[in-house]
Design an enzyme around this catalytic site. Structure first.
Site, PDB file in Angstrom:
ATOM      1  N   GLY A  13       0.801  -1.230   0.000  1.00  0.00           N
ATOM      2  CA  GLY A  13       0.000   0.000   0.000  1.00  0.00           C
ATOM      3  C   GLY A  13       0.830   1.274   0.000  1.00  0.00           C
ATOM      4  O   GLY A  13       0.479   2.249  -0.674  1.00  0.00           O
ATOM      5  N   ASN A  14       1.964   1.263   0.716  1.00  0.00           N
ATOM      6  CA  ASN A  14       2.739   2.519   0.814  1.00  0.00           C
ATOM      7  C   ASN A  14       3.431   2.886  -0.496  1.00  0.00           C
ATOM      8  O   ASN A  14       3.908   4.000  -0.649  1.00  0.00           O
ATOM      9  CB  ASN A  14       3.755   2.436   1.969  1.00  0.00           C
ATOM     10  CG  ASN A  14       4.779   1.355   1.750  1.00  0.00           C
ATOM     11  OD1 ASN A  14       4.472   0.317   1.156  1.00  0.00           O
ATOM     12  ND2 ASN A  14       5.994   1.575   2.175  1.00  0.00           N
ATOM     13  N   LYS A 130     -12.279  -9.958   4.162  1.00  0.00           N
ATOM     14  CA  LYS A 130     -11.536  -8.752   3.779  1.00  0.00           C
ATOM     15  C   LYS A 130     -12.476  -7.543   3.680  1.00  0.00           C
ATOM     16  O   LYS A 130     -13.343  -7.493   2.807  1.00  0.00           O
ATOM     17  CB  LYS A 130     -10.857  -9.008   2.430  1.00  0.00           C
ATOM     18  CG  LYS A 130      -9.859  -7.937   2.073  1.00  0.00           C
ATOM     19  CD  LYS A 130      -9.152  -8.222   0.769  1.00  0.00           C
ATOM     20  CE  LYS A 130      -8.303  -7.050   0.321  1.00  0.00           C
ATOM     21  NZ  LYS A 130      -7.243  -6.686   1.263  1.00  0.00           N
ATOM     22  N   LYS A 214      -2.580 -10.010  -2.742  1.00  0.00           N
ATOM     23  CA  LYS A 214      -1.498  -9.823  -3.712  1.00  0.00           C
ATOM     24  C   LYS A 214      -0.211 -10.557  -3.307  1.00  0.00           C
ATOM     25  O   LYS A 214       0.601 -10.905  -4.163  1.00  0.00           O
ATOM     26  CB  LYS A 214      -1.219  -8.341  -3.965  1.00  0.00           C
ATOM     27  CG  LYS A 214      -0.641  -7.569  -2.787  1.00  0.00           C
ATOM     28  CD  LYS A 214       0.814  -7.280  -2.939  1.00  0.00           C
ATOM     29  CE  LYS A 214       1.400  -6.453  -1.828  1.00  0.00           C
ATOM     30  NZ  LYS A 214       1.035  -6.707  -0.448  1.00  0.00           N
ATOM     31  N   LYS A 276       2.450 -12.415   3.956  1.00  0.00           N
ATOM     32  CA  LYS A 276       3.771 -12.177   3.357  1.00  0.00           C
ATOM     33  C   LYS A 276       4.737 -13.292   3.729  1.00  0.00           C
ATOM     34  O   LYS A 276       5.465 -13.809   2.871  1.00  0.00           O
ATOM     35  CB  LYS A 276       4.343 -10.831   3.823  1.00  0.00           C
ATOM     36  CG  LYS A 276       3.519  -9.646   3.350  1.00  0.00           C
ATOM     37  CD  LYS A 276       4.156  -8.330   3.757  1.00  0.00           C
ATOM     38  CE  LYS A 276       3.105  -7.258   3.910  1.00  0.00           C
ATOM     39  NZ  LYS A 276       2.111  -7.203   2.834  1.00  0.00           N
TER      40      LYS A 276
HETATM   41  P1  ADP Z   1       1.094  -3.964   2.548  1.00  0.00           P
HETATM   42  O1  ADP Z   1       0.215  -2.863   2.077  1.00  0.00           O
HETATM   43  O2  ADP Z   1       2.523  -3.770   2.179  1.00  0.00           O
HETATM   44  O3  ADP Z   1       0.567  -5.332   2.210  1.00  0.00           O
HETATM   45  P2  ADP Z   1       0.328  -4.431   5.328  1.00  0.00           P
HETATM   46  O4  ADP Z   1      -0.101  -3.300   6.202  1.00  0.00           O
HETATM   47  O5  ADP Z   1      -0.704  -5.379   4.833  1.00  0.00           O
HETATM   48  O6  ADP Z   1       1.160  -3.793   4.145  1.00  0.00           O
HETATM   49  O7  ADP Z   1       1.453  -5.280   6.100  1.00  0.00           O
HETATM   50  C1  ADP Z   1       2.625  -4.678   6.642  1.00  0.00           C
HETATM   51  C2  ADP Z   1       2.438  -4.371   8.122  1.00  0.00           C
HETATM   52  O8  ADP Z   1       2.427  -5.564   8.903  1.00  0.00           O
HETATM   53  C3  ADP Z   1       3.564  -3.587   8.771  1.00  0.00           C
HETATM   54  O9  ADP Z   1       3.457  -2.214   8.518  1.00  0.00           O
HETATM   55  C4  ADP Z   1       3.393  -3.931  10.261  1.00  0.00           C
HETATM   56  O10 ADP Z   1       2.657  -2.914  10.914  1.00  0.00           O
HETATM   57  C5  ADP Z   1       2.550  -5.194  10.264  1.00  0.00           C
HETATM   58  N1  ADP Z   1       3.100  -6.333  10.999  1.00  0.00           N
HETATM   59  C6  ADP Z   1       2.334  -7.242  11.641  1.00  0.00           C
HETATM   60  N2  ADP Z   1       3.058  -8.189  12.223  1.00  0.00           N
HETATM   61  C7  ADP Z   1       4.362  -7.889  11.950  1.00  0.00           C
HETATM   62  C8  ADP Z   1       5.607  -8.518  12.270  1.00  0.00           C
HETATM   63  N3  ADP Z   1       5.665  -9.640  12.997  1.00  0.00           N
HETATM   64  N4  ADP Z   1       6.755  -7.949  11.817  1.00  0.00           N
HETATM   65  C9  ADP Z   1       6.711  -6.821  11.079  1.00  0.00           C
HETATM   66  N5  ADP Z   1       5.557  -6.183  10.747  1.00  0.00           N
HETATM   67  C10 ADP Z   1       4.391  -6.707  11.168  1.00  0.00           C
HETATM   68 MG    MG Z   2      -1.399  -6.090   2.848  1.00  0.00          MG
END
Ligand code: ADP
Ligand code: MG
Length: 314
Positions: A13-14, A130, A214, A276
């Site tokens: 997202g970022n 979702k 994704k 992820k």
């Molecule tokens: P994206 O849009 O890149 O898919 P998400 O917000 O879905 O981003 O996922 C990334 C986020 O996951 C990070 O910003 C963090 O706040 C969160 N997160 C949750 N658990 C963890 C973890 N164990 N280690 C690192 N980040 C984590």
């Molecule tokens: Mg995400």
């Protein structure tokens, strides 16, 4: 010695921002990060998320229906297709400009409208999780559920939101076309928003009311095009255990078995870091030398040099 790698990059997202003007600005730095890898000689294939964008499009189309009763409601699969084109357009444009600045005047960037087959029996269809789109009052939610067949759920005391299924990707329909373009040295953007979810009905592919993750779609793509690396670019530089706690620990290097243990121990939040790490594990297991990396967008280049990020391997 330099070895050219085939790399699938999943943008979070970022990398895109939340609104039209935000996206226009965000794609400029995203393009820089991607061009750093292209400039090194790597073959780069781009996948992106679409959470805010598909919500925005879905809302806009719902407003159209409210305004003009002759306009039937827009299926979610069509909203995903629209988001692929809109995001692909901004990325194509920003990448073209950044490539030209660096002297690559003939490297084409192309977005493929990508359909991704899902299993109609996927249990996710029975349990939509979702949330997408805007918050609704109880009355609006009841109307949306009656008029459009939406599944709506109360979201943490903040109001009601539409929730949709997030089934697992099974097959990338346009895979051959993607492969040919990557082989021919084009920069390909595909499987946007996880791909347009479709189910197979004879020769017909029917759009499904769902949004595919994704992270899982980029993993499937990386396996199918025989990539060397899957890089998931997100909002954190590394993956942590005990995330957000006093004993938080940032990880640099993770074997598949360690990662599986941490998944089991509940270190990764569902819907954000969990998919992820699951995608990274799945890719790392899929072939010798397959490596996954989770890091910050701005750190992609340092990450593949092994200087930062969390690397997941067999
Ligand atoms: P994206 O849009 O890149 O898919 P998400 O917000 O879905 O981003 O996922 C990334 C986020 O996951 C990070 O910003 C963090 O706040 C969160 N997160 C949750 N658990 C963890 C973890 N164990 N280690 C690192 N980040 C984590
Ligand atoms: Mg995400």
């Amino acid at each position: 010695m330099f070895t050219r790698k085939r790399i699938v990059i999943a943008l979070g997202g970022n990398a895109l921002g939340n609104t039209l003007p935000e996206q226009m600005i965000a794609v400029k730095s995203t393009a820089k990060a991607l061009c750093d890898l292209i400039e090194e000689g790597h073959q780069v294939v781009v996948v992106h998320g679409n959470g805010p964008q598909v919500g925005m499009i879905n809302n806009a189309m719902a407003a159209l229906t409210r305004e003009n009763p002759n306009q039937p409601n827009t299926p979610l699969s069509v909203s995903v297709a629209m988001s692929q084109a809109y995001i692909g357009y901004d990325l194509q444009n920003a990448l073209r400009e950044e490539l030209r600045k660096r002297g690559f005047v003939r490297t084409p960037v192309v977005t493929i409208v990508t359909q991704v087959r899902v299993d109609p029996e996927d249990p996710a269809f029975e349990n939509p999780t979702k949330p997408i789109g805007h918050f609704m009052t109880k009355e609006e939610a009841e109307h949306a559920s009656k008029a459009y067949g939406y599944v709506v759920k109360e979201d943490a005391g903040r109001g009601y939101r539409r929730v949709v299924a997030s089934p697992k990707p099974v097959e990338i329909v346009e895979l051959d076309a993607i492969n040919s373009l990557v082989d021919a040295g084009k920069i390909v953007i595909c499987c946007g928003g996880g791909g347009i979810p479709v189910t197979l009905q004879g020769d017909h592919l029917k759009g499904a009311s769902a949004v595919i993750d994704k992270d899982f779609a980029s993993c499937l793509l990386a396996k199918q095009i025989n990539a060397d690396m899957l890089i998931i670019l997100t909002a954190v530089e590394k993956v942590a255990i005990n995330f957000g706690k006093e004993n938080e620990e940032w990880l640099e290097d993770l074997t598949v078995s360690q990662a599986k243990q941490y998944i089991q121990d509940g270190h990764f939040a569902a819907g954000s870091m969990l998919p992820k790490v699951q995608a990274a594990v799945d890719f790392a297991e899929s072939g010798a030398g397959h490596t996954a990396l989770i890091t910050l967008l701005e750190k992609a280049k340092e990450g593949i040099m092994g200087k930062t990020g969390t690397k997941i391997h067999l």
